[in-house]
Design an enzyme around this catalytic site. Sequence first.
Site, short mmCIF file in Angstrom:
data_model
loop_
_atom_site.label_atom_id
_atom_site.label_comp_id
_atom_site.label_asym_id
_atom_site.label_seq_id
_atom_site.Cartn_x
_atom_site.Cartn_y
_atom_site.Cartn_z
N GLU A 119 29.92 38.48 61.79
CA GLU A 119 29.99 37.07 61.40
C GLU A 119 30.85 36.95 60.16
O GLU A 119 30.97 37.91 59.39
CB GLU A 119 28.58 36.55 61.05
CG GLU A 119 27.64 36.54 62.22
CD GLU A 119 26.19 36.36 61.76
OE1 GLU A 119 25.96 35.82 60.66
OE2 GLU A 119 25.30 36.78 62.51
N LYS A 121 31.59 36.13 56.42
CA LYS A 121 30.76 36.06 55.23
C LYS A 121 31.22 34.84 54.42
O LYS A 121 32.26 34.87 53.78
CB LYS A 121 30.87 37.33 54.40
CG LYS A 121 29.93 37.34 53.21
CD LYS A 121 29.80 38.75 52.66
CE LYS A 121 28.70 38.86 51.63
NZ LYS A 121 28.84 37.97 50.48
N ASP A 123 31.56 32.19 51.63
CA ASP A 123 31.44 32.31 50.18
C ASP A 123 30.83 31.04 49.59
O ASP A 123 31.51 30.21 49.02
CB ASP A 123 32.84 32.57 49.60
CG ASP A 123 32.76 32.98 48.15
OD1 ASP A 123 31.65 33.29 47.68
OD2 ASP A 123 33.81 32.98 47.49
N TYR A 231 22.79 31.07 59.71
CA TYR A 231 23.04 32.38 60.31
C TYR A 231 21.79 33.20 60.63
O TYR A 231 21.90 34.25 61.21
CB TYR A 231 24.01 33.22 59.48
CG TYR A 231 23.70 33.29 58.00
CD1 TYR A 231 22.57 33.93 57.54
CD2 TYR A 231 24.58 32.73 57.07
CE1 TYR A 231 22.29 34.01 56.19
CE2 TYR A 231 24.30 32.80 55.71
CZ TYR A 231 23.15 33.44 55.28
OH TYR A 231 22.87 33.50 53.95
N LYS A 320 33.97 43.75 52.72
CA LYS A 320 34.60 42.82 51.79
C LYS A 320 36.12 42.83 51.95
O LYS A 320 36.73 43.89 52.04
CB LYS A 320 34.24 43.18 50.34
CG LYS A 320 32.82 42.87 49.96
CD LYS A 320 32.54 41.38 50.05
CE LYS A 320 31.59 40.80 49.03
NZ LYS A 320 31.46 41.30 47.74
N CYS A 415 53.09 32.01 15.49
CA CYS A 415 52.09 31.34 16.30
C CYS A 415 52.67 30.06 16.87
O CYS A 415 53.18 29.22 16.13
CB CYS A 415 50.85 31.03 15.46
SG CYS A 415 49.69 29.92 16.30
N CYS A 418 50.79 26.91 15.07
CA CYS A 418 50.89 26.56 13.65
C CYS A 418 52.14 27.11 12.98
O CYS A 418 52.43 26.77 11.82
CB CYS A 418 49.64 27.01 12.90
SG CYS A 418 49.51 28.80 12.76
N CYS A 433 47.01 35.28 15.69
CA CYS A 433 47.33 34.35 14.61
C CYS A 433 46.14 34.42 13.66
O CYS A 433 45.02 34.18 14.07
CB CYS A 433 47.50 32.94 15.16
SG CYS A 433 47.50 31.70 13.85
N CYS A 438 44.59 27.36 11.67
CA CYS A 438 45.44 27.08 12.83
C CYS A 438 44.76 26.03 13.72
O CYS A 438 43.62 26.22 14.16
CB CYS A 438 45.67 28.37 13.62
SG CYS A 438 46.52 28.11 15.16
S1 IVH Z 1 22.88 37.60 56.40
C1 IVH Z 1 20.01 39.97 55.00
N1 IVH Z 1 25.08 36.38 57.16
O1 IVH Z 1 25.97 36.81 51.62
C2 IVH Z 1 21.43 39.83 54.72
N2 IVH Z 1 24.61 36.44 54.84
O2 IVH Z 1 25.83 39.20 49.94
C3 IVH Z 1 21.87 38.57 54.07
N3 IVH Z 1 26.25 35.30 53.45
O3 IVH Z 1 22.78 36.22 50.27
C4 IVH Z 1 21.90 37.39 54.94
N4 IVH Z 1 27.56 34.63 55.07
O4 IVH Z 1 24.21 34.22 50.88
C5 IVH Z 1 24.32 36.75 56.13
N5 IVH Z 1 26.97 35.33 58.01
C6 IVH Z 1 26.21 35.67 56.96
C7 IVH Z 1 26.55 35.33 55.63
C8 IVH Z 1 25.72 35.74 54.59
C9 IVH Z 1 27.36 34.62 53.77
C10 IVH Z 1 25.76 35.50 52.06
C11 IVH Z 1 24.29 35.24 51.85
C12 IVH Z 1 23.73 36.48 51.27
C13 IVH Z 1 24.94 37.13 50.71
C14 IVH Z 1 24.77 38.62 50.60
#
Ligand code: IVH
Length: 686
Positions: A119, A121, A123, A231, A320, A415, A418, A433, A438
Amino acid sequence: MTKSAPVPKSVSKRAQELRDDINRANHLYYIESAPELTDAEWDALMVELREIEAQHPSLLTPDSPTQKVGAPPSSEFAEVVHPVPMLSLGNVFDEDSLRAWHSRTLELAGLDEAAMVCELKIDGLALAVTYRDGVLAQAATRGDGLRGEDVTPNVRTIRNVPLKLDGDDVPPVIELRGEVYFPNSAFERFNREREEAGLPTYANPRNSASGSLRQLDSTETARRPLAMFFYSFGYAEGGDVPGTQWEVLQTMRRWGLPVNPWTRRAETIEEVQAAVEAAGAERAGLDYGIDGVVIKIDSLALQNSLGSVGRDPRWATAYKFPAEQARTRINRIHVNVGRTGNLTPWAELEPVNVGGVTVRRATLHNKDEIERKDFREGDSVIIQRAGDVIPQVVRVTDDNKRDKSSKPYTFPEKCPACGEPTVDTEDDAAIRCVNAECPAQFERLLEHFASRGAMDIEGMGERVAQDLARTGIVKRLSELYSLADKQEELAELEGMGEKKIANLLEGIKRSKQQPLSRLLFALGINGVGGEASEWLARHFRTMSRIQSATVDELLEVDGVGPVTAQTVQEWMNLPVNLTMIEELERAGLTLEDDSPEPPQDHPMRGLTLVVTGTLETMSRSDAESKIKALGAKASGSVSKKTAYLVAGANAGSKLQKAEQLGVPVLDEETFTRFLEGETPVEAVTG
Ligand code: IVH
């Protein structure tokens, strides 16, 4: 109130019709991305429903779509204990560490292969949403994983989070988890509007999502375009739950929840690797930030038997992405004068989109970095943005072409603010500086003083701070606290109407109540960050004791090293600073820490403890606060200095380390008794 008249059947029927129509329209709009109503038609339905509900309050149900507009402000968030802890995730950064995770996992499971789900991840920030009888009943932030904050009224306002689930197989109680995000497309305009309103801007969409969700006034959250992807299942009571993660995703979709459309099944590491690459290729085109791919073992039974190490599940990992990079051009090189006089070079760039955020400037770090990498105006360069950090210029591109006029950059010897000569300090790469008067330094100090982590003065964003300093309306910090006498001058500043002035003055007044630790941080002493200022405040408790502390006494404070101790001692004794503190005191600021003194004779006093694993009766941070309140230290890592390791369930490497070093280990019960004053007689190991 008079007793309300009985509601005619036709009206309650119409209300139900309207709710159904609007919910259906919302679903088509937010989940299917296939709207059937125009905005005007949708508005008309909402107006009609609101009118009916206003006339017949008994018809107002908690799942009514009109409830998506926010509830009255509350004073703080209530705590929610998560029935199942919200875990975090271990990371891998390349194929090798991915393979290592995979073989370790299979070995533990005693299997040769296991199906996986990949899936995106997202942010954003994690949220747990509980539905009772299919109706949204509670929403909580992750917090420390064990306890979060109750943000239910705010989550009700998130457009794509259904207030009611669809389907006859929804368990009576089900907690569903996912990630809230702030769409990239809305972020920049939102920030611009905040800047114009004199409010602090957010560094990135993630912070913006978090700030928006943690509004005490949910009508404010309702104005922000938050969205969510679900998720996982957290906790369920009754009903049947699926056996695999893949089915969990399908089920949630079927119930009308927004689930990210990008999901892949994989059997092998090669398939996972391909999925990660595919996700990386799509990243730039998405309207939300992703920082990697989450790889999960598909079978929930297998997930369960694999369990977790500390906060990281063994059954999942996050691959990551590397920091996002882009190619652009340095239009000009500027030099900024910081709060402590450091001259920091930065590049004015040809605007470029990096991960959904338009980047116009990036740091060049210092003089040495410019020389080493030979950055020049006009160069084509690679820049990068990683997480929260300020964008940076990484290198000149391989095919960079320079014309004859291109010259190496020469760092200013005076600087830029000033005009006084700068000093090249020998111990670090900084050019400084050293002019105490300043104006640029004061401007930075004022910005910092008012900022979020410092005095947190509402209505005083960077723009306002700069204007106050540049116009000379505020020439010393204490003058902030007599601004009420300068309303006419304030009104002459750009964009400062009556309301904003009132807001600013109120924010300033309120900041007088900030605790000593905040004030210490706000003073902008080199090396005294948020944490050190807390330690200092806790240790000395009054400003005057800090002022008279020797370097040795300062060194007794946790988190204060020799350089900081020296700086603090010098800073506190400079006559200008003595005067400044006197003035702030006269203005009515808090110069004493009024949290209760730790008891003198508690057996824990002065010891260093480390807390690890999951405790049952309190969160780890609660345990640490209790330790600190008793005059002991809570450290994050086990060393020979550790007096005791407090180990909860699933303690990992810290427990091993403690055993190696012979540090006594306490279980939760012994620890609790220790808190109550009973010295542990015999350390419990394991
Ligand atoms: S699973 C048990 N699925 O990433 C594992 N987490 O670094 C954690 N996150 O706290 C939940 N997308 O806030 C899962 N598809 C995804 C995610 C996801 C983002 C975040 C989540 C978690 C953090 C961990």
